[in-house]
Design an enzyme around this catalytic site. Structure first.
Site, short mmCIF file in Angstrom:
data_model
loop_
_atom_site.label_atom_id
_atom_site.label_comp_id
_atom_site.label_asym_id
_atom_site.label_seq_id
_atom_site.Cartn_x
_atom_site.Cartn_y
_atom_site.Cartn_z
N ASP A 136 0.86 -1.18 0.00
CA ASP A 136 0.00 0.00 0.00
C ASP A 136 0.89 1.23 0.00
O ASP A 136 1.28 1.74 1.05
CB ASP A 136 -0.93 0.00 1.21
CG ASP A 136 -1.90 1.17 1.19
OD1 ASP A 136 -1.71 2.10 0.38
OD2 ASP A 136 -2.86 1.17 1.99
N HIS A 142 0.85 8.21 3.17
CA HIS A 142 1.52 7.55 4.29
C HIS A 142 3.02 7.87 4.37
O HIS A 142 3.68 7.41 5.30
CB HIS A 142 1.32 6.04 4.20
CG HIS A 142 -0.11 5.62 4.18
ND1 HIS A 142 -0.95 5.84 5.25
CD2 HIS A 142 -0.86 5.03 3.22
CE1 HIS A 142 -2.16 5.40 4.94
NE2 HIS A 142 -2.13 4.90 3.72
N ILE A 160 0.08 9.74 7.67
CA ILE A 160 -0.66 8.94 8.64
C ILE A 160 -0.31 7.46 8.49
O ILE A 160 0.19 7.02 7.46
CB ILE A 160 -2.18 9.12 8.51
CG1 ILE A 160 -2.68 8.58 7.16
CG2 ILE A 160 -2.56 10.58 8.67
CD1 ILE A 160 -4.20 8.58 7.02
N GLY A 170 -4.48 2.20 8.12
CA GLY A 170 -5.48 1.65 9.03
C GLY A 170 -5.23 0.19 9.33
O GLY A 170 -5.36 -0.25 10.48
#
Length: 262
Positions: free
Chosen positions: A169, A174, A189, A192
């Site tokens: 990902d 990110h 961030i 998740g």
């Protein structure tokens, strides 16, 4: 949007050697002393590693034009384990759009992936794609009204997102501060899925279970987590399942989480 419901996303076979499961375990918080997670001679593959193998499926839906990939976010995740993943090998998967829910201002696309080893469902929240007259779908599970049975503090690493993105990902949100700011975030961030699994490892330890014995996992992502944040996890026992909710500095970041271990 209802025309997407049931749409096949095709099949894919992903191969890997023992390096990827070890890198994955380190990225989600395994310690160097967890030899059965990080040493190839004793390796047990974390079941959630399957979610990195299946990342192609939600990516395929975005690439097909179902929603704006620059604004859609990962809303929740479900995983059911059928049998352990091998230390290395190939995994054949098929994927389709299981549901499309109309939330008014947004749509939620559920992407289901199946293989001999697991079943997984991504819920993707797509702003601006709702309002087509479809069903709103089920409501999220509420926080238990009773007091928690237990609590844990889980530290994340400032380098964790940079490490986890090597598993597939590679969304710029990110890693790139500029991309994060364009998305309304002060800095990159944490993924998740990385957050969800990062709390699952110490949860298993607190229950006297092995994280590789995970049978079911799910959780809903409600607020961003930044690399280096410390998560406060509250847990409730419900028969053979553990319910959980995670927060950072009093703000809930994962709700409706549940895990079951063998």
């Amino acid at each position: 949007m209802s025309e997407w419901r049931g749409r096949s996303l095709g099949t894919n076979t992903v191969s890997y050697d023992d390096t990827q499961p070890i890198l994955y375990a380190l990225a989600v918080g395994a310690r160097a002393s967890d030899l059965d997670l990080v040493f190839e001679e004793r390796l047990r593959v974390l079941p959630t590693f399957a979610l990195t193998l299946a990342q192609w499926a939600p990516d395929a839906l975005g690439s097909a034009g179902a929603f704006d990939i620059t604004t859609a976010v990962h809303g929740s995740q479900r995983l059911r384990v059928r049998k352990p993943l091998p230390r290395s090998g190939s995994v054949e998967m098929s994927a389709h759009v299981a549901e499309v829910w109309d939330k008014g201002s947004a749509a939620v696309f559920e992407v289901a992936v199946e293989s001999p080893y697991f079943e997984a469902t991504w819920s993707l929240f797509a702003p601006g794609a709702g309002g087509f007259g479809g069903d709103r779908g089920p409501s999220s599970r509420r926080r238990p009204e009773t007091e928690p049975d237990g609590s844990l503090t889980v530290a994340t690493s400032p380098r964790q997102a940079a490490l986890y993105r090597l598993l597939g990902d590679r969304h710029h949100l990110h890693i790139d501060p500029e991309a994060a700011q364009k998305a309304g975030m002060p800095r990159p961030i944490l993924h998740g899925l990385c957050t969800l699994v990062a709390v699952t490892l110490p949860l298993a330890e607190s229950l006297g279970a092995h994280p590789a014995d995970l049978l079911e996992l799910e959780g809903r992502f409600t607020a961003p987590v930044f690399p280096g944040d410390a998560l406060h996890l509250e847990t409730w026992k419900e028969d053979e399942t553990t319910l959980a909710e995670a927060s950072v500095n009093g703000k809930t970041v994962i709700t409706a989480a549940r895990a079951r271990f063998a």
